[in-house]
Design an enzyme around this catalytic site. Structure first.
Site, PDB file in Angstrom:
ATOM      1  N   LYS A   1      -9.298  -6.333  -2.331  1.00 14.65           N
ATOM      2  CA  LYS A   1      -8.666  -4.804  -2.794  1.00 14.65           C
ATOM      3  C   LYS A   1      -7.399  -5.297  -2.916  1.00 14.65           C
ATOM      4  CE  LYS A   1      -6.878  -1.316  -0.562  1.00 14.65           C
ATOM      5  NZ  LYS A   1      -6.940  -0.120   0.564  1.00 14.65           N
ATOM      6  N   ASP A   2      -6.571  -5.863  -2.174  1.00 17.99           N
ATOM      7  CA  ASP A   2      -5.201  -6.252  -2.495  1.00 17.99           C
ATOM      8  C   ASP A   2      -5.011  -7.140  -3.613  1.00 17.99           C
ATOM      9  OD1 ASP A   2      -4.400  -4.455  -0.628  1.00 17.99           O
ATOM     10  OD2 ASP A   2      -3.862  -5.973   1.015  1.00 17.99           O
TER      11      ASP A   2
ATOM     12  N   HIS B   1       0.837  -1.198  -0.045  1.00 21.89           N
ATOM     13  CA  HIS B   1      -0.026   0.086  -0.032  1.00 21.89           C
ATOM     14  C   HIS B   1       0.601   1.287   0.036  1.00 21.89           C
ATOM     15  CE1 HIS B   1      -2.904  -2.594   2.307  1.00 21.89           C
ATOM     16  NE2 HIS B   1      -3.404  -2.982   0.952  1.00 21.89           N
TER      17      HIS B   1
ATOM     18  N   HIS C   1       4.299  -0.222   0.877  1.00 20.12           N
ATOM     19  CA  HIS C   1       4.826  -0.943   2.046  1.00 20.12           C
ATOM     20  C   HIS C   1       3.665  -2.220   2.795  1.00 20.12           C
ATOM     21  CE1 HIS C   1       3.835  -1.441   6.293  1.00 20.12           C
ATOM     22  NE2 HIS C   1       5.116  -1.840   6.400  1.00 20.12           N
TER      23      HIS C   1
END
Length: 182
Positions: A168-169, A61, A118
């Site tokens: 989302k990731d 992120h 990160h």
């Protein structure tokens, strides 16, 4: 505290001095004047905490533009593998990453400046992860890079089928398609 610059300029591992005795331990976790002496002036404005179980991978992120964030991270329970990826196009280390194990036992901290993506992977049954940030979260500036992008060459130490991550990731773009820093 000992400030150890990593292979990527501006990214530091911070080793605390821990004083143990029969009652437990004591250590300093933050000392502004000392931090500024070694790393520079950073005004942290918020502390965050997350709790995760084994195999949870949060990241990679970052916040775009004026909402970008520097972070000072550590683990107070458990063990994680923490990763910072340089996403500054003009940097000689663009696309490179630094990986460090943070745990309740080693008590290390990891400083990640602005311009980096990160993420972390939980290696223990449970981990409590805390971090300071120097800018508020801005949902409209939220961004990320896919955790398993082959171009990054990150060798996560567990089987990918055991990784637990958010929807989302899973949908984050590859580095080559992401909105990055100049």
């Amino acid at each position: 505290m000992e400030y150890i610059e990593t292979d990527i300029k501006g990214v530091y591992v911070i080793e605390p001095r821990v004083f143990n005795d029969a009652r437990g331990y004591f250590m300093e976790t933050w000392k502004q004047a000392e931090f500024e002496e070694y790393i520079g002036k950073v005004q942290f404005i918020q502390d965050n905490e997350s709790k995760s179980s084994y195999g949870v991978l949060r990241g990679l992120h970052y916040q775009k533009g004026d909402a970008s964030q520097a972070k000072l991270v550590r683990v107070i329970k458990g063990r994680v593998l923490d990763v910072a990826v340089d996403i500054r196009r003009s940097s000689p280390t663009f696309g490179k990453h630094v990986m460090v194990e943070l745990s309740e036992d080693n008590k290390r901290q990891f400083y990640i400046p602005r311009g980096f993506a990160h993420g972390f992977l939980v290696l223990s049954d449970e981990a409590i992860f805390i971090y300071k940030v120097d800018n508020f979260y801005a949902p409209q500036q939220d961004a990320g890079i896919r955790w398993n992008d082959p171009e990054l060459g990150i060798e996560w130490p567990i089987d990918p089928k055991d990784v637990q991550t958010s929807e989302k990731d899973l949908r984050q773009p590859l580095l080559k398609d992401a909105e990055l820093f100049d």
